[in-house]
Design an enzyme around this catalytic site. Structure first.
Site, PDB file in Angstrom:
ATOM      1  N   GLU A   1       0.842  -1.202   0.000  1.00 53.06           N
ATOM      2  CA  GLU A   1       0.000   0.000   0.000  1.00 53.06           C
ATOM      3  C   GLU A   1       0.876   1.251   0.000  1.00 53.06           C
ATOM      4  OE1 GLU A   1      -3.995   1.604   2.231  1.00 53.06           O
ATOM      5  OE2 GLU A   1      -2.374   0.907   3.505  1.00 53.06           O
TER       6      GLU A   1
ATOM      7  N   GLY B   1       3.385   2.001  11.216  1.00 53.88           N
ATOM      8  CA  GLY B   1       3.095   1.255  12.445  1.00 53.88           C
ATOM      9  C   GLY B   1       2.683  -0.170  12.144  1.00 53.88           C
ATOM     10  N   ALA B   2       1.830  -0.330  11.105  1.00 50.36           N
ATOM     11  CA  ALA B   2       1.325  -1.656  10.744  1.00 50.36           C
ATOM     12  C   ALA B   2       0.629  -1.564   9.389  1.00 50.36           C
ATOM     13  CB  ALA B   2       0.353  -2.154  11.807  1.00 50.36           C
ATOM     14  N   MET B   3       0.253  -2.730   8.830  1.00 57.49           N
ATOM     15  CA  MET B   3      -0.423  -2.782   7.526  1.00 57.49           C
ATOM     16  C   MET B   3      -1.449  -3.904   7.533  1.00 57.49           C
ATOM     17  SD  MET B   3      -0.916  -1.752   4.484  1.00 57.49           S
ATOM     18  CE  MET B   3      -2.086  -2.549   3.396  1.00 57.49           C
ATOM     19  N   GLU B   4      -2.651  -3.599   6.999  1.00 56.39           N
ATOM     20  CA  GLU B   4      -3.815  -4.469   7.163  1.00 56.39           C
ATOM     21  C   GLU B   4      -3.974  -5.571   6.129  1.00 56.39           C
ATOM     22  OE1 GLU B   4      -5.389  -0.765   4.843  1.00 56.39           O
ATOM     23  OE2 GLU B   4      -3.904  -1.177   6.391  1.00 56.39           O
ATOM     24  N   ASN B   5      -2.901  -6.012   5.462  1.00 57.85           N
ATOM     25  CA  ASN B   5      -3.026  -7.064   4.452  1.00 57.85           C
ATOM     26  C   ASN B   5      -4.044  -8.111   4.927  1.00 57.85           C
ATOM     27  OD1 ASN B   5      -0.497  -5.905   3.342  1.00 57.85           O
ATOM     28  ND2 ASN B   5       0.419  -6.959   5.083  1.00 57.85           N
TER      29      ASN B   5
ATOM     30  N   HIS C   1      -6.940  -1.206  15.131  1.00 59.08           N
ATOM     31  CA  HIS C   1      -6.971  -0.467  13.863  1.00 59.08           C
ATOM     32  C   HIS C   1      -6.879  -1.432  12.681  1.00 59.08           C
ATOM     33  CE1 HIS C   1      -5.985   3.273  11.500  1.00 59.08           C
ATOM     34  NE2 HIS C   1      -5.455   2.359  10.693  1.00 59.08           N
ATOM     35  N   GLU C   2      -5.897  -2.330  12.729  1.00 59.57           N
ATOM     36  CA  GLU C   2      -5.698  -3.253  11.591  1.00 59.57           C
ATOM     37  C   GLU C   2      -6.854  -4.237  11.461  1.00 59.57           C
ATOM     38  OE1 GLU C   2      -3.508  -2.135   9.683  1.00 59.57           O
ATOM     39  OE2 GLU C   2      -2.705  -0.840  11.263  1.00 59.57           O
TER      40      GLU C   2
ATOM     41  N   GLU D   1      -9.025   4.848   6.459  1.00 56.61           N
ATOM     42  CA  GLU D   1      -8.182   5.185   7.606  1.00 56.61           C
ATOM     43  C   GLU D   1      -8.931   5.927   8.719  1.00 56.61           C
ATOM     44  OE1 GLU D   1      -5.638   3.694   8.001  1.00 56.61           O
ATOM     45  OE2 GLU D   1      -4.919   3.138   6.026  1.00 56.61           O
TER      46      GLU D   1
END
Length: 867
Positions: free
Chosen positions: A90, A224-228, A260-261, A283
């Site tokens: 992303e 911070g993180a990624m929602e794959n 969040h993720e 987001e």
């Protein structure tokens, strides 16, 4: 021709086939590097309505940055360097791993196979369905085909990670993957994820559609993180928790990032924005759902305290003319990356919170469920959400002539009286609500209202004048700076809330015109608008309105909830910025803070006063900054002295202790410095084996790093595996201490990525920028290494924006402005036109104007009020 996205891939062959009867034919490949596209030109024209298959053979190297399919490394306890490969696609980097239609609206199903050595583990969005031995040293894993999804959500990792797993109450397998030496720090994240996934499945009334949810802590990770979908990836500090060593803030942060993720698995993954202009639909929602979910699943974390601060922070950015509407047209990859900012995330979440308060929690939730069910596996625009919320809320707006009573008990830890809970989100002073609904029985149109919040930038300033029973209201755009344009043409539909001296029941009024009047049932001594800061607007109490509120705070501040007190502290200083209030009046209000004990108003007081001190400190003028520092310390001295140097108390109390002790020690409050120095010497003598309380470590390290020997010792332990949980605290200490030579070396190390990981470089640059003795070094480093920083973090990225705005945020002189303008204008257009550059320049001009107008007044006020 078929046009696909591709970036830094070497295409060796392409062929086009049209089913069984038409054999594959070789195709020509044309590349357009600037557009990151390639065209596959078949020997015969392709016909509309026919199915074709395309085969592409290509090669690529693992990326050396943080995006695409990239290389990451870590060292074992024994010091052995190990390599892994992970993805971050992303927004526009799937094209760096494979040629594809790399836009969110092109949803597809993905079948993935990965070859690896037997010592490695391959992970992807879906579970492995079979593994085939290609040779004794090579295994091919076949993953199940994904659901229909956008390219940016595809993920794969090849590593030697270890994992722990649990099954949720709905049968989903959740696993946490980490480097082998840190698997004992994965338990908290696993338990939190199980709780949160169960919560979301019930809240959204839609089952999580995949059989598993993997969470991987990647040693090198930019955000911070990624929602794959099915394989979320995290920075180690956003997932790993050690009950012995981690702070209260760390626990809160990890829980919020996981929340969040997981929210994204519905908002973003299941239903995706059509194009990046509406990124906030992903987001802003995920950010907002952090607070809804965590307050329900982990009430002891009092997450709503944190939420309010985010709304104050984003208003600082949104008040600039260089801000942008929540929904903004974007085209190229740098513009798309720039959308991943405070406005999309934090303003998005704050206006959703306001909307929920307006629609009622039940009406809001019903609209969300309708939206998610209607658009599952599809793409949406702003108006699709507004229509769902309008349709679902109509029964609620007609049914309730009275707001539903909010039942349930809120956690009592460190909280004020009069709290009640609604849909798992704590509220203050809402034991009951006004019996007049916002809409007064009119038909609800969410789109008309919310377009005013998403299609224009900024936010309103509401001016209030009380004349007898009449409350006269006027709205205008709040905007800072000497070059600020007229606010003509700006109009918001503002869901106002207020309490008065005669009633602490929240009254509601929807303001849809430039001016309006509220008629009260009786005359009142005072009125306070924006109850609990549920609205995204600032209020100015004209005539003697502010005087009455200030006197009330001095006499009995607990008349207002802690949220309302924080809101008043924030608003009066924002009004000084635009010359609606004098700085002396704002400082008068701060005098009450001597009696404040709640985390939100205390932190807001510090957040307003410390930047003023820093502006003065950087100017190095006549000693007034020292007087101001002494005044700030004197306000909180009583509270600082009450702090125990331990990890005891509620999360709110621990967060307050962490911030207060660091503030006191860094601003040379001697009792704090002496205590921290004593702790540091004991820790030094124990060779780092003494366990320091997690919430006071930052202050102890920061004081220790002020001597050359202490700095060197901290650098030494920073490299050790056993101190990996302390890295952020040590980075802060090293950045705020040390000689110029050492700090220059530290930032250089961040570019090389060995001693200091490159992902942590932005933090370190900002700590150096805060350091009074060496803040000029940060600006010099940015100038000398601009190209390298762009290469590492990408043009338009939030990391780069934080560096630019953070390094320059305390500048307030004409020569500093000239340097910044000169440097950025010397760069190529894409760099010079970055939004963060405009924000930085605008902020410096605003600081100059502020200092010119207020410096002498502060000096006089301190002489009169602080001896």
């Amino acid at each position: 021709a078929v046009v696909l996205h591709s970036k830094r891939l070497h295409i060796t062959r392409a062929a086009v086939g049209a089913g069984q009867s038409h054999p594959e034919q070789e195709a020509r490949v044309l590349e357009h590097r600037e557009r990151e596209q390639l065209a596959i030109v078949s020997s015969e024209p392709l016909r509309a309505g026919h199915d074709y298959s395309i085969q592409i053979q290509f090669l690529g190297n693992l990326s050396e940055s943080f995006h695409g399919f990239y290389k990451s490394t870590y060292r074992t306890r024994e010091g052995e360097l190990r390599v892994l490969a992970a993805t971050q696609f992303e927004p526009t980097s799937a094209r760096m791993a494979f040629p594809c239609f790399d836009e969110p609206a092109f949803k597809a199903r993905f079948s993935i196979r990965i070859r690896r050595e037997p010592r490695h583990l391959a992970l992807s969005n879906m579970p492995v369905v079979k593994s085939v031995n290609i040779s004794p040293w090579l295994i091919e894993d076949h993953f199940d085909t994904t659901v229909k999804m956008s390219t940016y959500l595809v993920a794969f990792i090849v590593s030697d990670f270890k994992s722990i797993s649990k099954i949720t109450s709905h049968g989903v397998k959740i696993s946490v993957y980490t480097v082998p030496d840190k698997i004992d720090q994965a338990d908290y994240a696993l338990d939190a994820a199980v709780k949160l996934l169960d919560f979301y499945e019930e809240y959204f009334s839609i089952p999580y559609p995949l059989p598993k949810q993997g969470k991987s802590a990647i040693p090198d990770f930019q955000s911070g993180a990624m929602e794959n979908w099915g394989l979320t990836t995290y920075r180690e500090s956003s997932l790993l928790y050690d009950p012995e060593k981690s702070s209260a803030y760390s626990k809160l942060w990890i829980t919020m990032v996981i929340a969040h993720e997981l929210a994204h698995q519905w908002f973003g993954n299941l239903v995706t924005m059509e194009w990046w202009n509406d990124l906030w639909l992903n987001e802003g929602f995920a950010k907002f759902m952090e607070f809804v979910s965590v307050s329900a699943t982990h009430p002891e974390l009092t997450v709503e305290d944190y939420f309010l601060g985010k709304c104050f922070d984003v208003m600082e950015v949104d008040a600039l003319n260089s801000s942008h509407p929540v929904s903004t047209p974007v085209e190229d990859p740098a513009q798309i990356l720039e959308m991943f900012d405070e406005v999309s995330y934090d303003k998005g979440s704050c206006i959703l919170n306001m909307l929920r308060d307006y629609l009622t929690a039940s009406g809001f939730k019903a609209g969300l469920v309708q939206y998610l069910q209607k658009y599952s596996y599809q793409n949406t625009k702003n108006e699709d959400l507004w229509n769902s919320l309008t349709n679902a809320s109509i029964p609620y707006s007609l049914t309730f002539t009275r707001f539903p009573d909010f039942s349930g008990i809120c956690p009592t830890v460190g909280s004020d009286k009069n709290e009640a809970q609604s849909e798992g989100f704590c509220r203050r002073n809402q034991e009951s609500s006004s019996n007049v609904h916002w809409t007064k029985g009119e038909t609800l149109d969410v789109k008309v209202m919310m377009d005013t919040w998403t299609l224009q930038k900024g936010f309103p300033l509401v001016s209030v004048i009380v004349r007898g029973k009449n409350v006269h209201l006027q709205q205008e755009r709040y905007v800072k700076g000497m070059d600020s344009p007229s606010s003509a043409g700006y109009l918001w539909h503002i869901p106002l809330t207020y309490i008065t001296s005669k009633s602490n029941i929240t009254q509601r009024f929807l303001m849809t015109t430039k001016t309006d009047v509220i008629i009260l049932p009786e005359e009142v001594e005072w009125v306070k608008f924006n109850v609990d800061m549920n609205g995204y607007y600032i209020v100015h109490y004209e005539d003697d309105g502010w005087d009455r509120l200030i006197n009330l705070l001095k006499e009995n501040h607990t008349v207002f909830s802690s949220s309302d007190r924080a809101n008043l502290v924030n608003n009066i200083f924002q009004l000084v910025r635009i010359k609606k209030m004098s700085i002396s009046k704002a400082l008068d209000l701060t005098l009450y803070l001597k009696h404040e004990r709640q985390v939100m108003p205390v932190l807001q007081g510090l957040n307003e006063l410390i930047p003023i001190y820093r502006l003065m400190e950087k100017r190095d003028v006549d000693g007034t900054e020292k007087q101001l520092q002494e005044y700030i310390v004197s306000l909180f001295k009583g509270l600082i002295d009450e702090q125990s140097w331990s990890d005891e108390g509620s999360v709110s109390q621990r967060l307050l202790r962490h911030s207060l002790l660091l503030f006191a020690c860094m601003h040379r409050y001697q009792p704090c410095v002496d205590k921290a120095r004593g702790y540091f010497m004991e820790w030094q003598q124990s060779n780092g084996t003494l366990r320091l309380p997690a919430d006071v470590k930052t202050a102890v390290y920061a004081v220790g790093a002020q001597t050359p020997e202490g700095w060197d010792l901290l650098l030494g332990v920073y490299k050790l595996h056993m101190f990996s949980m302390d890295r952020q605290d040590i980075e802060l200490a090293l950045g705020l201490g040390g000689s110029e030579g050492k700090l220059r070396w530290l930032m250089d190390q961040g570019l090389h990525g060995d001693t200091v990981r490159t992902q942590d470089l932005p933090h370190i640059i900002l700590y150096v920028a805060k350091n009074q003795r060496s803040h000029r070094l940060a600006w010099t480093f940015l100038k000398e290494n601009w190209e390298k920083l762009v290469e590492k973090f990408e043009l338009g990225s939030n990391a780069l924006a934080r560096i630019v705005t953070g390094v320059t945020s305390q500048y307030s002189t004409r020569s500093q402005l000239a340097q910044v303008e000169e440097f950025f204008s010397s760069l190529e257009e894409k760099s010079a036109q970055l939004r963060c550059v405009h924000q930085a320049i605008e902020t410096i001009k605003d600081n100059m104007e502020w200092m010119d107008g207020n410096f002498e007044k502060i000096k006089t006020w301190l002489q009169d009020n602080h001896r």
